[in-house]
Every structure is written in C-alpha cells, then in structure tokens.
Write a protein that holds these residues in place. Structure first.
Motif, mmCIF file in Angstrom:
data_model
loop_
_atom_site.group_PDB
_atom_site.id
_atom_site.type_symbol
_atom_site.label_atom_id
_atom_site.label_comp_id
_atom_site.label_asym_id
_atom_site.label_seq_id
_atom_site.Cartn_x
_atom_site.Cartn_y
_atom_site.Cartn_z
ATOM 1 N N GLY A 76 3.761 11.758 -15.253
ATOM 2 C CA GLY A 76 3.644 10.532 -16.019
ATOM 3 C C GLY A 76 4.273 9.363 -15.309
ATOM 4 N N CYS A 77 4.111 8.202 -15.918
ATOM 5 C CA CYS A 77 4.573 6.958 -15.311
ATOM 6 C C CYS A 77 5.726 6.365 -16.110
ATOM 7 N N THR A 78 6.196 5.233 -15.664
ATOM 8 C CA THR A 78 7.335 4.587 -16.322
ATOM 9 C C THR A 78 7.043 4.257 -17.779
ATOM 10 N N SER A 79 5.832 3.822 -18.055
ATOM 11 C CA SER A 79 5.524 3.480 -19.450
ATOM 12 C C SER A 79 5.457 4.719 -20.325
ATOM 13 N N GLY A 80 4.880 5.782 -19.818
ATOM 14 C CA GLY A 80 4.793 7.009 -20.610
ATOM 15 C C GLY A 80 6.155 7.619 -20.868
ATOM 16 N N VAL B 262 0.838 -1.202 0.000
ATOM 17 C CA VAL B 262 0.000 0.000 0.000
ATOM 18 C C VAL B 262 0.875 1.255 0.000
ATOM 19 N N VAL B 263 1.900 1.272 0.847
ATOM 20 C CA VAL B 263 2.806 2.422 0.903
ATOM 21 C C VAL B 263 3.511 2.604 -0.445
ATOM 22 N N GLY B 264 3.979 1.501 -1.027
ATOM 23 C CA GLY B 264 4.635 1.577 -2.332
ATOM 24 C C GLY B 264 3.700 2.080 -3.418
ATOM 25 N N GLY B 265 2.454 1.615 -3.405
ATOM 26 C CA GLY B 265 1.470 2.090 -4.379
ATOM 27 C C GLY B 265 1.184 3.567 -4.220
ATOM 28 N N PHE B 266 1.071 4.008 -2.969
ATOM 29 C CA PHE B 266 0.836 5.431 -2.700
ATOM 30 C C PHE B 266 2.008 6.273 -3.196
ATOM 31 N N LEU B 267 3.231 5.853 -2.871
ATOM 32 C CA LEU B 267 4.410 6.602 -3.312
ATOM 33 C C LEU B 267 4.538 6.613 -4.836
ATOM 34 N N THR B 268 4.164 5.518 -5.466
ATOM 35 C CA THR B 268 4.178 5.475 -6.932
ATOM 36 C C THR B 268 3.182 6.470 -7.505
ATOM 37 N N GLY B 269 1.994 6.529 -6.916
ATOM 38 C CA GLY B 269 0.989 7.494 -7.360
ATOM 39 C C GLY B 269 1.455 8.925 -7.197
ATOM 40 N N VAL B 270 2.087 9.219 -6.057
ATOM 41 C CA VAL B 270 2.630 10.565 -5.828
ATOM 42 C C VAL B 270 3.711 10.869 -6.864
ATOM 43 N N GLY B 271 4.585 9.901 -7.099
ATOM 44 C CA GLY B 271 5.665 10.095 -8.063
ATOM 45 C C GLY B 271 5.165 10.326 -9.479
ATOM 46 N N THR B 272 4.157 9.577 -9.895
ATOM 47 C CA THR B 272 3.642 9.765 -11.250
ATOM 48 C C THR B 272 2.906 11.095 -11.387
#
Length: 142
Positions: free
Chosen positions: A101-105, A86-96
């Motif tokens: 954008g995200c890693t794929s973009g 959950v923490v990793g998902g939250f941090l990923t959302g903040v980062g994107t």
C-alpha cells in the motif's frame, strides 16, 4: 525553503479525510491511491471501475477547483532533475508494492483503523522521509 501554509494544508487534510470517509461509507473501500489506480487499470468497465475513475478524476480536477476558488493555480517548484524524479517514482512504486500500500492507504485509512501493519508502515515512511530531507538539505547541500 518550503512555504508555511497552515490553512491550505489544513483544508487539504480535511478534504482527504472526507474523501476517505465517504469512500468507506459508500463503497466500503479504503482510499489507498495505489490500490485505486491498480484496480482502475485492471478492472473492466463496471461499477467498480466507475467509482475508481470518478475518484481519480476528482484528484486531477482538484487544482482546477482551487483555481476557480482562488483565481490562481498552486505554485509548484521541483528543484530536482528529471532523472531523480524518475528514480524516485520507481522507488516509490517498489515501496508501495512491497509495503502492500501507499502513504494514503496506510497513513490515512490504516492508522485510523488502528492497523498495526499500517502504523509500522507509516512510521517507516515518515522516518525515511525525515532522513532523506536531512541528508538532502544538510549533508549533500540540496
């Protein structure tokens, strides 16, 4: 330790590249999952929503296609606690969000267009991933 799967990895990379090229060719859009999902959630039912739904359905259906071709689902092992996920998902959302954008973009589409912003973003998340793996496996003993 992570299993070495060069053929599956190559095949997955080819399919991601083909999907990105097809989306750009057909709709003139970048295959950034962050943007596709946010547009899917905020767009009314129209043509823009339809291609987003189809793209996401393809992502969800791909393990089933793999099952049909290989006779088995990919094995997934997650050695982290639900809280860390959950923490990793939250941090990923903040980062994107802050990274636009995200890693794929950035990694697939932005770098292929020689976008300076995407090159810097990709170098940043790759370096962060390398540091995280090193710390997790060699410092914290994970």
């Amino acid at each position: 330790m992570t299993e070495f799967t060069p053929l599956l990895s190559f095949g997955g990379g080819v399919l991601i590249g083909l999907a990105a090229v097809a989306l750009m060719a057909v709709h003139g859009r970048i295959a950034g999952i962050n943007g596709i999902v946010s547009g899917f959630l905020t767009t009314q039912l129209n043509q823009d929503w339809a291609w987003r739904a189809a793209f996401l359905a393809g992502m969800v259906a791909s393990p089933l296609i793999f099952l049909g071709l290989s006779g088995q689902l990919p094995e997934i092992s997650i050695p982290s606690s639900p809280l860390l996920l959950v923490v990793g998902g939250f941090l990923t959302g903040v980062g994107t969000t802050f990274g636009s954008g995200c890693t794929s973009g950035h990694g697939v589409c932005g770098m292929s267009r020689l976008s300076g912003r995407s090159i810097v973003a990709t170098m940043t998340f790759m370096m962060t991933a390398a540091i995280t793996v090193y710390l997790t496996r060699h410092v914290f003993g994970g």
